[in-house]
Design a protein around this motif. Structure first.
Motif, short mmCIF file in Angstrom:
data_model
loop_
_atom_site.label_atom_id
_atom_site.label_comp_id
_atom_site.label_asym_id
_atom_site.label_seq_id
_atom_site.Cartn_x
_atom_site.Cartn_y
_atom_site.Cartn_z
N LYS A 163 -5.54 -10.54 -5.25
CA LYS A 163 -5.68 -10.68 -3.90
C LYS A 163 -5.11 -10.03 -2.86
O LYS A 163 -5.53 -9.54 -1.71
N LYS A 164 -4.12 -9.19 -3.44
CA LYS A 164 -3.97 -8.01 -2.89
C LYS A 164 -4.47 -6.62 -2.63
O LYS A 164 -3.90 -5.70 -2.21
N GLN A 165 -5.52 -6.35 -3.51
CA GLN A 165 -6.15 -5.19 -3.27
C GLN A 165 -7.25 -4.88 -1.90
O GLN A 165 -7.21 -6.48 -1.68
N ALA A 184 -5.17 -3.30 3.39
CA ALA A 184 -4.04 -3.63 2.88
C ALA A 184 -3.09 -3.36 3.39
O ALA A 184 -1.88 -4.62 3.94
N LYS A 234 7.14 -8.68 1.76
CA LYS A 234 6.27 -8.38 2.45
C LYS A 234 5.84 -7.26 3.32
O LYS A 234 5.04 -6.52 3.76
N GLN A 238 6.74 -4.02 1.96
CA GLN A 238 5.13 -3.06 1.38
C GLN A 238 4.36 -3.30 2.18
O GLN A 238 3.40 -2.38 2.29
N HIS A 239 3.98 -3.82 3.76
CA HIS A 239 3.26 -3.86 4.28
C HIS A 239 3.51 -2.15 4.93
O HIS A 239 2.17 -0.95 5.28
N SER A 264 1.68 0.27 2.25
CA SER A 264 0.77 0.35 2.36
C SER A 264 0.25 1.49 3.56
O SER A 264 -0.57 1.94 3.77
#
Length: 301
Positions: A99-101, A153, A232, A235-236, A239
């Motif tokens: 899902k995260k790809q 992402a 999240k 992590q954003h 990305s």
């Protein structure tokens, strides 16, 4: 907002059916691997059968689900061709999609279900309807064959349209001064490359430039609770930095390769195994930060 939700559902359903079909193939192989005939004649489930089993698949574009099946079939064909030596390079066994790809789905054009209007800056997609887009082009020639919708992402959405167009070539004029112009490029860990005249491009080590900030942001991610919204968000931010590095490297590579191709008729580049180089003498980050393979691929293109 409704369109964004439906695009995300389509991406999720395309990934789901790909993984379900891959899991089915693996399970069938393990069950019938000793009976080659039964394995060959086995009929795998279709998208229609999966829709009957999982009703949420009916909400999204059916052509996108069919594209996922074709993608899985191509992945298997590439894997077997690679094993038999019919395909250059190494294609591994198909992997489950995460899902995260970076995820995407494709849909072919049937009965004008995909269309583009440059006057209103809208693109029409199956089930989604008309979506606003940003682009500098004002027209196109040709027939739209398919559309591929992708999400990065960092949560950006893109649509790539494949056109079929007829071209007529009336001949090419070659500059006499470029007929015998040849250049040789020798890879350099410090300067990307050095040509046969000793010149190098104004290369910038993008990963090293952002490495300190990346470390700080990644430490913040590791301290957040798994599955939380704060994790999240953290992590954003990571990305975003990676996307910025990739975009800058791609922009530099495309401009540099275009300049070299325009100024030379013969380009000679040394052949190197960057993977082997990155594993030796602790040169992993420095070798991968170059993006030399990407540069060579763009030159070939």
């Amino acid at each position: 907002k409704e369109q964004e939700i439906l695009i995300n559902k389509t991406l999720g359903c395309s990934r789901f059916i790909y993984n379900q079909m891959l899991a089915e193939r693996i399970a069938v192989y393990e069950k019938l691997k000793d009976d080659k005939r039964a394995l060959y004649e086995y009929k795998y489930k279709t998208e229609k059968q999966y829709k009957e089993e999982f009703s949420f698949l009916k909400e999204v574009d059916s052509m996108a689900l069919q594209s996922s099946r074709r993608d899985l079939s191509s992945a298997y064909q590439n894997f077997f061709k690679s094993l038999s030596g019919k395909r250059k390079g190494k294609s591994g066994f198909p992997n489950f999609k995460k899902k995260k790809q970076i995820c995407s789905y494709s849909t072919p054009t049937i009965n004008n279900n995909v269309a583009i209007n440059f006057d209103t800056q809208e693109v029409k997609l199956p089930k989604i309807g008309k979506v606003k887009f940003r682009d500098q082009r004002t027209s196109f020639d040709g027939i739209i064959k398919s559309a591929t919708v992708s999400r990065t992402a960092t949560g950006k959405y893109f649509v790539s349209l494949l056109f079929e167009q007829e071209f007529e070539y009336e001949g090419v004029t070659i500059d006499e001064s470029l007929k015998t112009k040849t250049i040789g490029l020798d890879m350099s860990l410090d300067k990307l490359f050095v040509d046969d005249n000793g010149n190098s491009p104004a290369y910038e080590r993008l990963y090293r430039k952002h490495e300190k900030k990346l470390k700080m942001l990644q430490r913040r991610v590791s301290k957040k609770k798994l599955g939380s919204s704060n994790r999240k968000k953290a992590q954003h931010r990571v990305s975003v930095i990676h996307e910025k590095i990739a975009n800058k490297r791609k922009d530099f590579t495309q401009k540099l390769s275009t300049q070299i191709v325009k100024e030379n008729t013969v380009i000679v580049v040394e052949h190197l195994s960057l993977k082997a180089m990155s594993q030796a003498l602790k040169l992993g980050k420095s070798a991968m930060d170059l993006g030399f393979s990407q540069f060579v691929n763009q030159l070939q293109y």
